[in-house]
Design an enzyme around this catalytic site. Structure first.
Site, PDB file in Angstrom:
ATOM      1  N   CYS A   2      37.843  36.311  38.732  1.00 48.04           N
ATOM      2  CA  CYS A   2      37.026  36.704  39.876  1.00 48.04           C
ATOM      3  C   CYS A   2      35.533  36.604  39.606  1.00 48.04           C
ATOM      4  O   CYS A   2      34.759  36.334  40.528  1.00 48.04           O
ATOM      5  CB  CYS A   2      37.400  38.115  40.334  1.00 48.04           C
TER       6      CYS A   2
ATOM      7  N   CYS B 149      41.522  44.296  32.909  1.00 51.72           N
ATOM      8  CA  CYS B 149      41.210  44.922  34.196  1.00 51.72           C
ATOM      9  C   CYS B 149      42.355  45.817  34.662  1.00 51.72           C
ATOM     10  O   CYS B 149      42.134  46.936  35.143  1.00 51.72           O
ATOM     11  CB  CYS B 149      40.911  43.840  35.234  1.00 51.72           C
TER      12      CYS B 149
END
Length: 363
Positions: free
Chosen positions: A195, A99
């Site tokens: 997440c 990410c």
């Protein structure tokens, strides 16, 4: 801005320093089951939720800065595919590193260019040192929160545009700054999970996207003796102890995953020790010799960096590294990152392709 205290304080500090700040929130389009209350009651499970977006927007309003929520749903879908693919191939992914590489310091750089922004800032606990000419990435001051490990894969050219305002602060100081700034999330719990898996059910995510990873197979001891059965390699990672369903009368760990025959091998803790590793897709943020050099190496986020000899091979995107530790290290896991340090300086790192067996370093 994730809605957490770290990125909020980073934005507040930049405002105080006179920067013209724009707050950005990444919308991921991920909808996951609510996390259980126990055993992490009172701990924030993930990030990027609707409530996190509301927190980030409120903080931006309080700081008086523009705020935009960017749609990264397509890119995040690719990230989740990578996560599932790695597990289905018997590897353990690190989506936070990916990410950072592709989104926070990839796509957001493109967005910064589009709006004419000079810098990209985040709330990571790491530092940029500009005192030696070319910028260098350093560990954060707070050793317990240091996040330099997950930043090893960014492009070296991006370092000059990075701002990491809280890297010189310890976590209690960050919360104190938040209170001084009057931010409502000063005491918001930290994110503690990936997440898109706030319920910590990694197997669920893998099963949804790669059901072929859940064909049954055998659990065997190191000598090949069958110890039991499993419901799919997507449930396992190297070094895993819990959830094996084996009554061995002693602690046993996953020591190997064979995708070809769907075999999980288990053994005692000492069988996890490996002399070294081979890493591919290496990325360097500082100049290193082509050939052998010494460094400390972290093989996962919470690992204490261990001294090793590294042999750099190849060039460009095919650059690899062979790492031999001074002392054997446990649970070297394919798919995780191996990050190289010289003291506080992040030299770079690569993705663990395989471990090198042996409880003693080779001669």
């Amino acid at each position: 801005m994730s809605g957490g205290v770290d990125s909020s304080v980073a934005a507040g500090l930049l405002c105080e320093q006179g920067y013209d700040v724009v707050g950005l929130f990444m919308r991921t389009g991920v909808s996951a089951p609510a996390a259980p209350e126990e055993p992490n009651a009172g701990r924030h499970q993930g990030c990027c939720s609707a409530s996190d977006a509301a927190d980030a927007r409120f903080v931006a309003g309080q700081l008086g800065i523009p705020f935009y929520a960017l749609n990264f749903e397509q890119e995040f879908g690719t990230l989740i595919d990578y996560f599932a693919d790695e597990y289905s191939h018997g590897r353990t992914p690190n989506p936070c590193v990916v990410c950072n590489n592709k989104l926070k310091f990839g796509r957001l750089v493109e967005y910064a260019d589009a709006v004419g922004a000079d810098y990209i800032a985040t709330g990571h606990y790491a530092r940029i040192d500009r005192s030696h000419g070319a910028p260098r990435l350093l560990r954060g001051i707070d050793a317990r929160k240091d996040q330099s490990y997950v930043l090893f894969g960014i492009q070296r050219g991006v370092l000059d545009r990075m701002l990491l305002p809280i890297g010189d602060l310890a976590k209690p100081e960050v919360r104190a700054r938040a209170r001084r700034l009057g931010l409502p999330n000063a005491d918001k719990p930290d994110s503690v999970e990936i997440c898109f898996v706030p319920d910590r059910d990694y197997a669920r995510v893998v099963r949804e996207r790669r059901p072929e990873a859940f064909r049954p197979g055998k659990i065997v001891a190191g000598d090949g003796v069958v110890m039991g059965a499993h419901a799919g390699i997507g449930h396992y990672t190297i070094g895993q102890r819990h959830g094996l369903g084996i009554a061995a009368g002693r602690p046993v760990y996953v020591t190997a995953i064979n995708v070809a025959d769907r075999t999980i091998t288990i053994g005692d803790r000492h069988e996890l020790l490996c002399a070294g590793l081979v890493a591919d897709r290496c990325n360097y943020l500082a100049d290193v010799p082509h050939g052998e050099f010494r460094a400390e190496v972290k093989i996962r986020y919470l690992h204490r960096a261990a001294p090793a000899t590294i042999e750099s091979r190849g060039a460009g995107s095919t650059r690899t590294a062979r790492v031999i530790f001074d002392e054997p290290q446990p649970a070297i896991t394919p798919g995780q990152a191996a990050v190289f340090y010289d003291g506080d300086l992040v030299l770079g790192g690569g993705w663990i392709e395989r471990s090198l067996p042996g409880s003693q370093p080779p001669a």
